[in-house]
Design an enzyme around this catalytic site. Structure first.
Site, mmCIF file in Angstrom:
data_model
loop_
_atom_site.group_PDB
_atom_site.id
_atom_site.type_symbol
_atom_site.label_atom_id
_atom_site.label_comp_id
_atom_site.label_asym_id
_atom_site.label_seq_id
_atom_site.Cartn_x
_atom_site.Cartn_y
_atom_site.Cartn_z
ATOM 1 N N VAL A 58 0.818 -1.216 0.000
ATOM 2 C CA VAL A 58 0.000 0.000 0.000
ATOM 3 C C VAL A 58 0.852 1.268 0.000
ATOM 4 C CG1 VAL A 58 -1.890 -1.176 1.174
ATOM 5 C CG2 VAL A 58 -0.188 0.072 2.535
ATOM 6 N N HIS A 76 -4.579 -4.077 -2.724
ATOM 7 C CA HIS A 76 -5.036 -3.655 -1.402
ATOM 8 C C HIS A 76 -5.158 -2.149 -1.268
ATOM 9 C CE1 HIS A 76 -3.763 -7.687 0.678
ATOM 10 N NE2 HIS A 76 -4.775 -7.809 -0.155
ATOM 11 N N CYS A 84 -12.060 8.863 -7.824
ATOM 12 C CA CYS A 84 -13.371 9.489 -7.987
ATOM 13 C C CYS A 84 -14.472 8.429 -7.984
ATOM 14 C CB CYS A 84 -13.406 10.286 -9.290
ATOM 15 S SG CYS A 84 -15.019 11.062 -9.610
ATOM 16 N N THR A 152 7.595 -12.382 -0.759
ATOM 17 C CA THR A 152 6.235 -12.511 -0.238
ATOM 18 C C THR A 152 6.034 -13.851 0.456
ATOM 19 O OG1 THR A 152 3.890 -12.649 -0.820
ATOM 20 C CG2 THR A 152 5.450 -13.304 -2.516
ATOM 21 N N ASN A 173 12.399 -15.582 -1.748
ATOM 22 C CA ASN A 173 11.924 -15.225 -0.411
ATOM 23 C C ASN A 173 12.780 -15.938 0.625
ATOM 24 O OD1 ASN A 173 9.850 -13.780 1.133
ATOM 25 N ND2 ASN A 173 9.210 -15.798 1.828
ATOM 26 N N GLN A 175 11.858 -16.820 3.666
ATOM 27 C CA GLN A 175 11.079 -17.751 4.482
ATOM 28 C C GLN A 175 10.335 -18.779 3.611
ATOM 29 O OE1 GLN A 175 10.759 -14.242 5.216
ATOM 30 N NE2 GLN A 175 12.418 -14.577 6.679
#
Length: 208
Positions: A58, A76, A84, A152, A173, A175
């Protein structure tokens, strides 16, 4: 998180985490700058190597790196973007527009003949993913030869499953992720280090 087409995937961030991130970090989102990875992705899009980018972040750093809005889906929302409610025009600001879950920001659309109310774009937990961005995400991944899932956890669904839509996908990544056993390749490394090395090989003019 982001995905590219080639398609890519960076680190995940959801609205419920935004306020906590603001209060605990020594740096504000307004002063954040694009990383080597953000800049590399934008350059690879410009070179025609990456076709599309999908992000759950974000922070607006893809747009700050120069990535065209037409070249990426924002699942997100973005704290710097208001939209608008009448014509759908988006405004990317230098400041946090405020709000969560499509609240009015108090500003108006300045397109000729519109004057619609502008609303924030940040999703709360119960909000639906933006229809156009979500449809484009699925479409781009499904027609990709390769998706890169970059930095991610792939644990936020339904976006976490997007890499599996492609013919092949690679995870970069540190992890373990729920999709490791389906990936064609897993790279346990810092994403900036990977992209720094990659860009030096692909672009002679590249500097970190």
């Amino acid at each position: 998180m982001d995905h590219s087409s080639t398609n890519k995937d960076l680190s995940t961030s959801t609205k419920a985490e935004v306020d906590a991130d603001k209060s605990t970090s020594d740096h504000s989102f307004e002063t954040a700058i694009p990383t080597i990875t953000h800049r590399s992705i934008t350059r690879l899009v410009e070179m025609g190597i990456i076709k599309y980018v999908i992000t759950q972040n974000v922070d607006g750093l893809h747009r700050r790196s120069g990535l065209l809005r037409s070249k990426h889906a924002i699942l997100h929302g973005c704290i710097f973007t208001e939209k608008c409610e009448v014509c759908g025009e988006e405004y990317f600001r230098k400041f946090d527009v405020g709000g969560v879950s499509f609240q009015k920001t108090g500003r108006k659309c300045d397109k000729d003949g519109c004057n619609g109310d502008l609303r924030d774009t940040i999703l709360d937990w119960e909000d639906e993913l933006p229809e156009i961005d979500w449809s484009m995400s699925q479409e781009q991944c499904a027609k990709s030869d390769l998706v890169l899932a970059i930095g991610t956890s792939l644990r936020i669904e339904p976006a976490g499953s997007l890499p599996s839509f492609a013919r092949k996908f690679v995870i970069i990544n540190k992890q373990v992720t729920p999709y490791d056993n389906k990936a064609s390749l897993i790279i346990r490394a810092n994403v900036d280090d990977i992209f720094s090395r990659l860009m030096r090989d692909l672009d002679e003019s590249w500097t970190d």
